[in-house]
Motif scaffolding. Structure first.
Motif, PDB file in Angstrom:
ATOM      1  N   THR A  56       0.829  -1.218   0.000  1.00 44.94           N
ATOM      2  CA  THR A  56       0.000   0.000   0.000  1.00 44.94           C
ATOM      3  C   THR A  56       0.859   1.261   0.000  1.00 44.94           C
ATOM      4  O   THR A  56       0.610   2.202  -0.774  1.00 44.94           O
ATOM      5  CB  THR A  56      -0.920   0.007   1.244  1.00 44.94           C
ATOM      6  N   GLU A  75      10.245   3.442   6.283  1.00 45.57           N
ATOM      7  CA  GLU A  75       9.955   2.026   6.548  1.00 45.57           C
ATOM      8  C   GLU A  75      10.846   1.548   7.692  1.00 45.57           C
ATOM      9  O   GLU A  75      12.056   1.792   7.685  1.00 45.57           O
ATOM     10  CB  GLU A  75      10.212   1.211   5.262  1.00 45.57           C
ATOM     11  N   GLN A  76      10.240   0.835   8.642  1.00 46.16           N
ATOM     12  CA  GLN A  76      11.029   0.397   9.799  1.00 46.16           C
ATOM     13  C   GLN A  76      12.004  -0.732   9.460  1.00 46.16           C
ATOM     14  O   GLN A  76      13.063  -0.843  10.057  1.00 46.16           O
ATOM     15  CB  GLN A  76      10.108  -0.022  10.945  1.00 46.16           C
ATOM     16  N   ARG A  85       3.221 -13.058   2.018  1.00 48.40           N
ATOM     17  CA  ARG A  85       1.895 -13.412   2.522  1.00 48.40           C
ATOM     18  C   ARG A  85       0.944 -13.543   1.341  1.00 48.40           C
ATOM     19  O   ARG A  85       0.353 -14.573   1.121  1.00 48.40           O
ATOM     20  CB  ARG A  85       1.414 -12.335   3.491  1.00 48.40           C
ATOM     21  N   ALA A  88      -2.352 -13.710  -4.637  1.00 48.35           N
ATOM     22  CA  ALA A  88      -3.385 -13.518  -5.658  1.00 48.35           C
ATOM     23  C   ALA A  88      -3.521 -12.041  -6.016  1.00 48.35           C
ATOM     24  O   ALA A  88      -3.877 -11.218  -5.177  1.00 48.35           O
ATOM     25  CB  ALA A  88      -4.711 -14.057  -5.139  1.00 48.35           C
ATOM     26  N   GLN A 148       4.010 -11.621  -2.994  1.00 47.79           N
ATOM     27  CA  GLN A 148       3.963 -10.230  -2.532  1.00 47.79           C
ATOM     28  C   GLN A 148       5.363  -9.597  -2.565  1.00 47.79           C
ATOM     29  O   GLN A 148       5.508  -8.422  -2.893  1.00 47.79           O
ATOM     30  CB  GLN A 148       3.404 -10.211  -1.105  1.00 47.79           C
ATOM     31  N   VAL A 172       8.459   5.021  12.822  1.00 45.02           N
ATOM     32  CA  VAL A 172       7.643   6.138  13.301  1.00 45.02           C
ATOM     33  C   VAL A 172       7.149   5.815  14.708  1.00 45.02           C
ATOM     34  O   VAL A 172       6.663   4.709  14.973  1.00 45.02           O
ATOM     35  CB  VAL A 172       6.470   6.397  12.327  1.00 45.02           C
ATOM     36  N   ASP A 334      -3.821  -2.493   5.192  1.00 44.89           N
ATOM     37  CA  ASP A 334      -4.047  -3.251   6.426  1.00 44.89           C
ATOM     38  C   ASP A 334      -4.140  -2.346   7.659  1.00 44.89           C
ATOM     39  O   ASP A 334      -4.624  -2.779   8.703  1.00 44.89           O
ATOM     40  CB  ASP A 334      -2.922  -4.278   6.636  1.00 44.89           C
ATOM     41  N   MET A 347      -4.489  -7.390  -0.033  1.00 45.46           N
ATOM     42  CA  MET A 347      -3.466  -6.543  -0.654  1.00 45.46           C
ATOM     43  C   MET A 347      -4.068  -5.749  -1.816  1.00 45.46           C
ATOM     44  O   MET A 347      -3.769  -4.559  -1.993  1.00 45.46           O
ATOM     45  CB  MET A 347      -2.327  -7.428  -1.158  1.00 45.46           C
ATOM     46  N   ASN A 348      -4.932  -6.406  -2.579  1.00 45.67           N
ATOM     47  CA  ASN A 348      -5.570  -5.728  -3.713  1.00 45.67           C
ATOM     48  C   ASN A 348      -6.381  -4.525  -3.235  1.00 45.67           C
ATOM     49  O   ASN A 348      -6.377  -3.468  -3.861  1.00 45.67           O
ATOM     50  CB  ASN A 348      -6.487  -6.712  -4.454  1.00 45.67           C
TER      51      ASN A 348
HETATM   52  C1  FAD Z   1      -1.322 -15.962   4.673  1.00 41.17           C
HETATM   53  C2  FAD Z   1      -1.797 -14.727   3.988  1.00 41.17           C
HETATM   54  C3  FAD Z   1      -2.132 -14.775   2.645  1.00 41.17           C
HETATM   55  C4  FAD Z   1      -2.598 -13.639   1.997  1.00 41.17           C
HETATM   56  N1  FAD Z   1      -2.933 -13.724   0.679  1.00 41.17           N
HETATM   57  C5  FAD Z   1      -3.395 -12.634   0.033  1.00 41.17           C
HETATM   58  C6  FAD Z   1      -3.686 -12.690  -1.357  1.00 41.17           C
HETATM   59  O1  FAD Z   1      -3.516 -13.718  -1.995  1.00 41.17           O
HETATM   60  N2  FAD Z   1      -4.143 -11.551  -1.978  1.00 41.17           N
HETATM   61  C7  FAD Z   1      -4.315 -10.390  -1.282  1.00 41.17           C
HETATM   62  O2  FAD Z   1      -4.769  -9.401  -1.883  1.00 41.17           O
HETATM   63  N3  FAD Z   1      -3.998 -10.288   0.029  1.00 41.17           N
HETATM   64  C8  FAD Z   1      -3.545 -11.370   0.708  1.00 41.17           C
HETATM   65  N4  FAD Z   1      -3.173 -11.274   2.015  1.00 41.17           N
HETATM   66  C9  FAD Z   1      -3.220  -9.955   2.696  1.00 41.17           C
HETATM   67  C10 FAD Z   1      -1.978  -9.101   2.359  1.00 41.17           C
HETATM   68  O3  FAD Z   1      -0.794  -9.771   2.689  1.00 41.17           O
HETATM   69  C11 FAD Z   1      -2.049  -7.775   3.109  1.00 41.17           C
HETATM   70  O4  FAD Z   1      -3.336  -7.228   2.913  1.00 41.17           O
HETATM   71  C12 FAD Z   1      -0.987  -6.779   2.603  1.00 41.17           C
HETATM   72  O5  FAD Z   1       0.299  -7.159   2.982  1.00 41.17           O
HETATM   73  C13 FAD Z   1      -1.259  -5.383   3.175  1.00 41.17           C
HETATM   74  O6  FAD Z   1      -0.300  -4.486   2.702  1.00 41.17           O
HETATM   75  P1  FAD Z   1      -0.007  -3.137   3.497  1.00 41.17           P
HETATM   76  O7  FAD Z   1       1.052  -2.446   2.721  1.00 41.17           O
HETATM   77  O8  FAD Z   1      -1.280  -2.433   3.748  1.00 41.17           O
HETATM   78  O9  FAD Z   1       0.539  -3.599   4.920  1.00 41.17           O
HETATM   79  P2  FAD Z   1       1.859  -4.423   5.259  1.00 41.17           P
HETATM   80  O10 FAD Z   1       2.171  -5.396   4.184  1.00 41.17           O
HETATM   81  O11 FAD Z   1       1.666  -4.949   6.638  1.00 41.17           O
HETATM   82  O12 FAD Z   1       3.012  -3.321   5.255  1.00 41.17           O
HETATM   83  C14 FAD Z   1       3.141  -2.372   6.300  1.00 41.17           C
HETATM   84  C15 FAD Z   1       4.575  -1.871   6.310  1.00 41.17           C
HETATM   85  O13 FAD Z   1       4.680  -0.838   7.284  1.00 41.17           O
HETATM   86  C16 FAD Z   1       5.877  -1.016   8.016  1.00 41.17           C
HETATM   87  N5  FAD Z   1       5.683  -0.388   9.343  1.00 41.17           N
HETATM   88  C17 FAD Z   1       4.854  -0.792  10.326  1.00 41.17           C
HETATM   89  N6  FAD Z   1       4.938   0.038  11.386  1.00 41.17           N
HETATM   90  C18 FAD Z   1       5.835   0.994  11.057  1.00 41.17           C
HETATM   91  C19 FAD Z   1       6.347   2.126  11.746  1.00 41.17           C
HETATM   92  N7  FAD Z   1       5.946   2.443  12.988  1.00 41.17           N
HETATM   93  N8  FAD Z   1       7.275   2.899  11.125  1.00 41.17           N
HETATM   94  C20 FAD Z   1       7.696   2.592   9.861  1.00 41.17           C
HETATM   95  N9  FAD Z   1       7.244   1.523   9.177  1.00 41.17           N
HETATM   96  C21 FAD Z   1       6.319   0.734   9.756  1.00 41.17           C
HETATM   97  C22 FAD Z   1       6.047  -2.531   8.087  1.00 41.17           C
HETATM   98  O14 FAD Z   1       7.395  -2.896   8.348  1.00 41.17           O
HETATM   99  C23 FAD Z   1       5.576  -2.950   6.703  1.00 41.17           C
HETATM  100  O15 FAD Z   1       6.623  -2.978   5.765  1.00 41.17           O
HETATM  101  C24 FAD Z   1      -2.717 -12.407   2.705  1.00 41.17           C
HETATM  102  C25 FAD Z   1      -2.365 -12.341   4.058  1.00 41.17           C
HETATM  103  C26 FAD Z   1      -1.913 -13.489   4.694  1.00 41.17           C
HETATM  104  C27 FAD Z   1      -1.543 -13.393   6.144  1.00 41.17           C
END
Ligand code: FAD
Length: 579
Positions: A56, A75-76, A85, A88, A148, A172, A334, A347-348
Motif C-alpha cells: 500500500t 519504513e522500519q 503473505r 493472488a 507479494q 515512526v 491493512d 493486498m488488492n
Molecule cells: C497468509 C496470507 C495470505 C494472503 N494472501 C493474500 C492474497 O492472496 N491476496 C491479497 O490481496 N492479500 C492477501 N493477504 C493480505 C496481504 O498480505 C495484506 O493485505 C498486505 O500485505 C497489506 O499491505 P499493506 O502495505 O497495507 O501492509 P503491510 O504489508 O503490513 O506493510 C506495512 C509496512 O509498514 C511497516 N511499518 C509498520 N509500522 C511501522 C512504523 N511504525 N514505522 C515505519 N514503518 C512501519 C512494516 O514494516 C511494513 O513494511 C494475505 C495475508 C496473509 C496473512
C-alpha cells in the motif's frame, strides 16, 4: 492551496470521532529536510509522508510522485521482506498497473490462474472457470499468482526510477497534527528525528502507529480457525498450474501455483492446538512433516512435501477502523482493514485505497481542490473495506468454519450443486466480476455526477474495449491523470471537430487528456455497447479519474459541463502524470 481552501483546523471528518492528538506546533526545518519546496508550506520537509513500504505504501508513494507531489516514504525494516503473505493479484489491480505501464512486469514474473478448482473428499467437483465468465471488458480475465515480495520489488524499483527512495530503518513513534500540518516523530539509524509534512498516510499495517496516534478506531476479533502454511515443493498426482481448494469435513486444504513444480503454496487446517496465542505464548515451530500430515488429511490424496522456503502457523483476524481520515492523517491498506485471506482480496484492496487517495491529495496540494475532496476518500473506500470484510468472512466461514455434522452437510451440498453451477455462465460471470474487484463502484456525490446510464454510469469503473487505431480504451486511459473520452457513433461533422479540437488544446494545457472514439467501424460496436452509448443520441462524454473510475458523464458532444466538473474538482489545473 488557496487560503479559502485551508482545511479547517481541528475539524471533525464525516466519520465523527474524538480522535485528535493535537499540540500547537510552529513549523520548522527539521535537520533531515530535503530542502524541497512544498506547494502548501515552504517550511515542510515534504507534502506527504507515507509511513510503511508494504504494497500500500509503495503504491501510494509511487502514484503521488507521478502526480507531481513531493513525497517521502519511511519504513522500519532494514531490508525488503522475503516472506510472501499475498499471492493472488486480481484483474482490477492489473488494470491499475496497466495504467502506469507496469502490468507487463507483473505478467512476466507471475503465473496465470484461469480457474479455482474445488475438491470434496479428494474428488474434483467444479469451481470457478474464468473462461466461462466472458470478462471481455478487462485484458486480464484471470488471477495472477505473484509473490507479494516480487510485487513489492517491482513497485520499489519503479519508485526509485521516479526518484522516491525508501528511507529504511526508520520507525515512526508518534504523530502530531496542528492547523498547518503534521509532525511525525521517528527513530532512524542516527537517532530520533522529526518530519514535517502537510499530510501523512499510515500504510503501516495492522498495528498502525498512525491509526493509534490519531485515535482512529480498530475493532474486531481473531478468527478461531488456525492454519499451517508452507511454500515448498509438492509431490502429488495433480498438476502444479491450478489453484485448488480441498474440503474434507472439518479439514480444509489449499494449493496455489507459484513456480511450476519448483515451489507452490500449501495451507491446511491446524488441529494441533500449538498456536499458543491464547496464553500469550509463542506458537510451536512447524515442521514439514506436520504440514504434510495436515495437508494429506485435507486433500485425501497421497502427497509429499520437500524443499521448504517458508513454513509457519497462521491465524487470521478481522478488524476494521471506523474512519479512514483524521484531519491531515489518512490510513490505507491493512492499517484500515484486515480479514481472512479467503478470496485473495486484502493486498488488492490496499493498492486500490492508495490509488483512490493519491490523486485526491495531489489535487488539493497542486490543483487547488477543496478539502472536501479528501473526505470522499473515506466515503468511497470505507464501504469497500467493510464489504470485503463481510464477503471474505462469509467465504471463510463456509469453507473453514464448519465442523462435525455441519461440515458433512456442506460437503454433501457442494458435491451436488457445484458440478451444475460450474456450467452456468451467469454464475461464473458474477463470481469473477466480484473477486476481480471490477464490481466496485462509488456512490454519486459532489465529485461523482452526471447522467444516469445502465452501463458505465458515473461512479463505475471505466471498462476496456477495442478501439481502432489506438488498440483499446485502456490505451487512451494510460497515465495517472484525468481523461475525457468523447464517443460518437457517427463521424464528427466539421463544427463538432472544430469545437472538440479547440477544447482539446485548452484541456491539454490544464493537464487533462482527451480520447476521441468517433465513427463506429462495423466491428467496433462493442466499445459503444460497453459505455452504454446507444443509437440515439449515439453520443456521450465521459470523464475518467486517474484511478479509473467515472467522475462525470453526459449524453451529448458538448464538453462544457464536463470541463466545469473537472474545474470544480481541480480549479487550477489537472493532475499531470510525471512518468
Ligand atoms: C497468509 C496470507 C495470505 C494472503 N494472501 C493474500 C492474497 O492472496 N491476496 C491479497 O490481496 N492479500 C492477501 N493477504 C493480505 C496481504 O498480505 C495484506 O493485505 C498486505 O500485505 C497489506 O499491505 P499493506 O502495505 O497495507 O501492509 P503491510 O504489508 O503490513 O506493510 C506495512 C509496512 O509498514 C511497516 N511499518 C509498520 N509500522 C511501522 C512504523 N511504525 N514505522 C515505519 N514503518 C512501519 C512494516 O514494516 C511494513 O513494511 C494475505 C495475508 C496473509 C496473512
Amino acid at each position: 492551496m488557496g487560503a479559502g481552501d485551508e482545511p479547517r483546523p481541528f475539524r471533525r471528518t464525516l466519520c465523527d470521532y474524538p480522535r485528535q492528538i493535537v499540540r500547537a506546533q510552529t513549523p520548522y526545518h527539521s535537520y533531515r529536510s530535503l530542502g524541497g519546496l512544498t506547494v502548501e508550506n515552504a517550511s515542510n520537509d515534504c507534502d506527504v509522508l507515507v509511513v510503511g513500504a508494504g504494497p500500500t505504501g509503495l503504491m501510494a508513494a509511487n502514484l503521488l510522485k507521478r502526480a507531481g507531489v513531493n513525497v517521502r516514504l519511511v519504513e522500519q525494516r532494514g531490508e525488503a521482506t522475503r516472506e510472501s503473505r499475498a499471492f493472488a493479484v486480481q484483474a482490477r489491480t492489473l488494470e491499475l498497473m496497466d495504467s502506469i505501464g507496469l502490468a507487463r512486469n507483473f505478467l512476466a514474473q507471475g503465473v496465470r490462474a484461469d480457474s479455482v478448482n474445488i475438491h470434496v473428499k479428494g474428488r474434483f467437483r467444479g469451481g470457478l472457470d474464468f473462461a466461462r465468465a466472458n470478462a471481455g471488458d478487462t485484458p486480464y480475465p484471470f488471477i495472477l499468482m505473484i509473490p507479494q515480495s516480487r510485487l513489492e520489488a517491482i513497485l520499489s524499483d519503479d519508485c526509485s526510477a521516479l526518484g522516491v527512495s525508501i528511507e529504511r530503518q526508520t520507525t515512526v513513534t508518534a504523530v502530531e497534527q496542528d492547523g498547518q500540518g503534521v509532525t511525525t516523530h521517528a527513530d532512524g539509524a542516527d537517532g530520533p528525528f522529526r518530519i514535517r509534512s502537510a499530510y501523512v498516510i499510515g500504510a503501516d499495517g495492522s498495528r498502525s502507529i498512525v491509526r493509534q496516534a490519531t485515535g482512529l478506531g480498530w475493532d474486531g476479533d481473531m478468527l478461531p480457525q488456525r492454519f499451517l502454511l508452507a511454500d515448498c515443493k509438492v509431490h502429488w498426482p495433480l498438476d502444479h498450474e491450478s489453484f485448488r481448494v480441498f474440503l474434507n469435513g472439518s479439514r480444509i486444504g489449499l494449493f496455489l501455483p507459484l513456480d511450476g513444480a519448483k515451489v507452490s503454496r500449501v495451507m491446511a487446517t491446524d488441529v494441533s492446538g500449538s498456536f499458543g496465542d491464547e496464553d500469550g505464548s509463542k506458537p510451536a515451530p512447524l515442521d514439514l512433516a506436520e504440514m504434510e500430515e495436515g495437508l494429506s488429511k485435507a486433500i485425501a490424496l497421497p502427497v509429499r512435501l520437500s524443499d521448504p522456503v517458508w513454513v509457519t502457523r497462521y491465524r487470521a483476524h478481522h478488524r476494521f477502523t471506523d474512519c479512514y481520515r483524521a484531519n491531515r492523517a489518512f490510513i490505507a491498506g491493512d492499517a484500515a482493514h484486515i480479514h481472512s485471506p479467503a478470496g485473495g482480496q486484502g493486498m488488492n484492496t490496499g493498492l486500490q485505497d492508495a490509488a483512490n487517495l493519491a490523486w485526491k491529495l495531489a489535487a488539493v496540494l497542486r490543483a487547488g481542490a477543496k478539502d472536501g475532496l479528501l473526505d470522499s476518500y473515506d466515503q468511497e473506500r470505507r464501504p469497500v473495506g467493510e464489504n470485503v470484510i463481510k464477503s471474505t468472512g462469509r467465504l471463510f466461514a463456509a469453507a473453514a468454519g464448519q465442523t462435525g455434522a455441519k461440515a458433512a452437510v456442506r460437503d454433501q451440498i457442494i458435491s451436488t450443486v457445484l458440478p451444475l453451477l460450474t456450467r452456468v455462465s451467469p454464475f461464473q460471470k458474477r463470481a469473477f466480476f466480484n473477486t476481480s474487484q471490477r464490481a466496485i463502484a462509488y456512490p454519486l456525490g459532489a465529485y461523482v455526477s452526471g447522467t444516469a446510464s445502465k452501463l458505465a454510469p458515473p461512479g463505475a469503473r471505466a471498462p476496456d474495449a477495442p478501439v481502432h487505431a489506438v488498440g483499446s480504451v485502456f490505451a487512451l486511459l494510460r497515465g495517472y491523470r484525468f481523461t475525457i473520452l468523447v464517443f460518437s457513433r457517427e463521424k464528427l461533422n466539421e463544427a463538432d471537430t472544430a469545437s472538440i479540437t479547440a477544447a482539446q488544446t485548452r484541456l491539454m494545457a490544464r493537464g487533462l487528456a482527451i480520447g476521441i472514439i468517433a465513427g463506429a467501424q462495423p466491428d467496433e460496436d462493442v466499445v459503444f455497447q460497453r459505455y452504454g452509448v446507444g443509437q440515439n443520441p449515439g453520443q456521450a462524454v465521459v470523464l475518467v479519474r486517474p484511478d479509473g473510475y467515472i467522475a462525470w458523464r453526459g449524453e451529448s458532444l458538448s464538453l462544457d459541463l464536463c470541463e466545469s466538473h473537472a474545474a470544480m474538482i481541480m480549479p487550477r489545473r489537472g493532475i499531470s502524470d510525471a512518468s
